[in-house]
Every structure is written in C-alpha cells, then in structure tokens.
Design an enzyme around this catalytic site. Structure first.
Site, PDB file in Angstrom:
ATOM      1  N   SER A 174      -1.969  -1.391  -3.899  1.00  0.00           N
ATOM      2  CA  SER A 174      -3.032  -0.408  -3.777  1.00  0.00           C
ATOM      3  C   SER A 174      -2.417   0.942  -3.442  1.00  0.00           C
ATOM      4  CB  SER A 174      -4.028  -0.799  -2.674  1.00  0.00           C
ATOM      5  OG  SER A 174      -4.663  -2.023  -2.963  1.00  0.00           O
ATOM      6  N   LYS A 178       0.865  -1.179   0.000  1.00  0.00           N
ATOM      7  CA  LYS A 178       0.000   0.000   0.000  1.00  0.00           C
ATOM      8  C   LYS A 178       0.900   1.226   0.000  1.00  0.00           C
ATOM      9  CE  LYS A 178      -3.978   1.950  -0.202  1.00  0.00           C
ATOM     10  NZ  LYS A 178      -5.113   1.854   0.720  1.00  0.00           N
TER      11      LYS A 178
END
Length: 366
Positions: A230, A160
């Site tokens: 992400s 992330k």
C-alpha cells in the site's frame, strides 16, 4: 518469543478505547506491542488523512502508557493503515505483540514476525529501482529477524510506503528533477508496484535480471505471491512487516496464504484458511479460531468476472479499488463471519493480473 494477535474495533480514526480496555484488563502489555495493521474509513486515496490520524491517536495513547514521546513510539512500533471501508468492511486494527509465551516443545511451526524499514525516499525516487532495491534488502533483514530460514515459509509481507503528494511535486520542481508521474493518485501504481517487486526480489520469486525500471507497473508477469503493498502520503520511508511460520517461534498462531483468482473467489478464501491449518469441516470452518485475514482486491483487467461484465473499470463516479474492496470484503466476511477484515485495493506485481493474495492467521490446535 511468541507473537500475539489482538483485533480491536474502532468507532472513528481517533478511537483507541478498545485497546485501552485490553491494556487496563491486563490482556495486552503495551511494552510488548510491535506493530499495527488496520483499516480506516477514509477514501484510500492520496488525500486520505484518516491513516495519519489513526497513527497519531495510537501514538499519543501509547506514549502515556510507555512513558515516552510519540516520536519514540513511532520508532518502536510499525503502523500500517489502509483507507477505505466500503460495503461491510469494518474499521479496526490488528495489534501484534511479541512476548515470552511459547508453545509446548514439538508443537511445530508457529507464527513469526520480522519488521524492517528503509531509508526515507525523495519524491523522484518513488516508484523507481531505488525503492525496489531498498525493500528487497529490508525484506531479507525482516525474514532473518523472524527466524524464517526458508522463504517458502513466508506467507505474507505487508509493505506500506510513500506516494507522490502535491508537496512532493513542488519540491521536485524546485530542484528540477523528473518524476515517474505528476499525478499523486496515479503514483500509487508505481509506488505499490516498486515495493511489491522489492518483496519478490527479496524472496527470490523473480530473477534479479528481469527487474528493471521499465518493468515497474508494466511487466505484470513479474510478481510476488505473498506481497501486499500500500502507499500513502503520510510516509516517507517504507515499513515492512513479514509474516511466516518458524520452528521454535512459540505462541498459539499459524499463518497460511492462497491466491484469489477474482473478487468473488470464496474457494481462495477457504484455501488460505486451510493453508493456515483450518480446514473446511463440512463446508463451515471453525470461525472461532480465525484471528485475522488480510487480502488484496482487484478488478479484472478484462472487465469480466466468470463470463459476466462488470463496471468496475468504467465507473466514473466510484474508483475501481472501492468497488473491488466492497465485493471481496463481503465474500470473505460471509465465510469468516467477521467483517473486521483487512482488504486493500491495487495489486500491481502482487500475484498475476486479475488475481490477488490472501493470508489468514488462525489459532493452532492445542
């Protein structure tokens, strides 16, 4: 040191009650928690604040239990959230612990987890080789921390990282520096792509000579088969959670992975479960042994799936990522019997175009 896996439901991004109950019952020692991976019910876009809200909610709760500040919780525990619970996808968190529990001697490889982070990135670095190189170095550190000697034993790398925000654009303008794009939502492709290429480089899946600035979000023939990346506005640095199987890891879990050829690839779901040690017995897996499933969802670049046209890429009302998450979530849940699964959109440099990675954690047979 065995890795524990605990899935907790969430009635809202602020709901930490199920983990509170596990702690109160003695099923989870908060001092052993090392990471969260979860789904929140926001839109999954640049303005999705449910991810930061969920992080803050768990930080405040765990700070009480650990007797420390919320900032210290952030330094001790990695939080990775994906927004968007379309269709049957259920908001939840998978909580990972690291404790002394071990598997019996000679029980084979068990789930291992390595965690690493990068430095914070300036807006002009997002989607660039600076991110690729930093993630590659962090992936190598995480693999070594997990005790995984062979990169082929790595089955899932969750990253992330940051994307561009309006505040980041304003900061770059004040300093007169160039950005990869001026579109916050458009920056997701560069942000996800650069971190995925970092995983591929760190695991030796692509040659270093091929990974250039020009390749990011364009050379889709360069990819990782195990990266799941992400991007969100709530982060400045990248957090890397690397999962694999290692001898002597202890614990009761194993992990495996496969490639989804499209958004309705039920066979790919079953292949990931089988790779983790859960074969399809008579067409129905032992769902009670499934601890967690993590997948990426993507629309077909051609706008076709199995010879049939779809509107994922042409729908002006609903972003294609939301279509893909909903479709794939239903397919996975129909096999696992559990809609609390992690499905994230956008697969730049994560498997070949149109395909996507999937990983499954299952309880090993005793």
């Amino acid at each position: 040191m065995g890795i524990g896996v605990h899935k907790v439901a969430m009635a809202a991004p602020s709901d930490v009650s199920e983990l509170e109950r596990l702690i109160a019952a003695g099923a989870v020692d908060p001092a052993t928690i090392v990471a969260f991976i979860g789904k929140t019910e926001g839109n999954g876009g640049a303005n999705d604040f449910t991810r930061g809200f969920a992080t803050l909610s768990y930080q405040l709760m765990l700070a009480r239990h650990l007797g420390c500040t919320p900032e210290e919780v952030t330094r001790r525990i990695a939080f990775v959230w994906s927004g968007g619970c379309e269709g049957v996808l259920s908001p939840h968190a998978t909580v990972f612990t690291r404790g002394p529990d071990g598997a019996p001697a000679g029980s084979g490889k068990r789930l291992a987890l390595g965690i690493a982070g990068t430095r914070a990135f300036a807006p002009e670095e997002i989607g660039t080789m600076a991110v690729v190189e930093a993630v590659a170095e962090a992936v190598d550190r995480a693999r070594r921390e997990a005790g995984i000697a062979d990169p082929r034993d790595v089955h899932y790398v969750q990253v992330k990282g940051p994307l561009l925000t309006p505040a980041g654009l304003a900061d770059a303008d004040r300093r007169g520096v160039a950005l990869v794009t001026r579109d916050p939502n458009g920056s997701k492709a560069f942000a996800r792509g650069s971190t995925a290429l970092g995983v591929a480089l760190g695991l030796g899946e692509v040659p270093a000579s091929a990974v250039t600035q020009e390749a990011i979000a364009t050379r889709m023939d360069l990819f990782s088969a195990v990266a799941s990346t992400s991007a969100g506005g709530e982060l400045k640095a990248c957090e890397i959670l690397l999962f694999g199987n290692a001898e002597g890891a202890g614990g009761e879990f194993q992990i495996g992975h496969a490639v989804l050829e499209d958004a309705i690839d039920a066979g790919g779901v079953r292949a990931a479960l089988a790779d983790a040690g859960l074969p399809d017995a008579g067409g129905s897996p032992d769902t009670g042994r499934i601890a967690a499933v993590f997948a990426k969802a993507e629309a077909s670049p051609s706008g076709m799936i199995r010879g049939r046209r779809n509107t994922m890429l042409s729908d002006a009302d609903i972003n294609y990522e939301r279509h893909a998450r909903a479709a794939l979530g239903a397919v996975i849940a129909s096999i696992t019997g559990d809609p609390a699964i992690f499905v994230s959109g956008g697969t730049e440099h994560q498997c070949a175009p149109g395909s996507a990675p999937i990983a499954a954690i299952v309880r090993a047979r005793s």
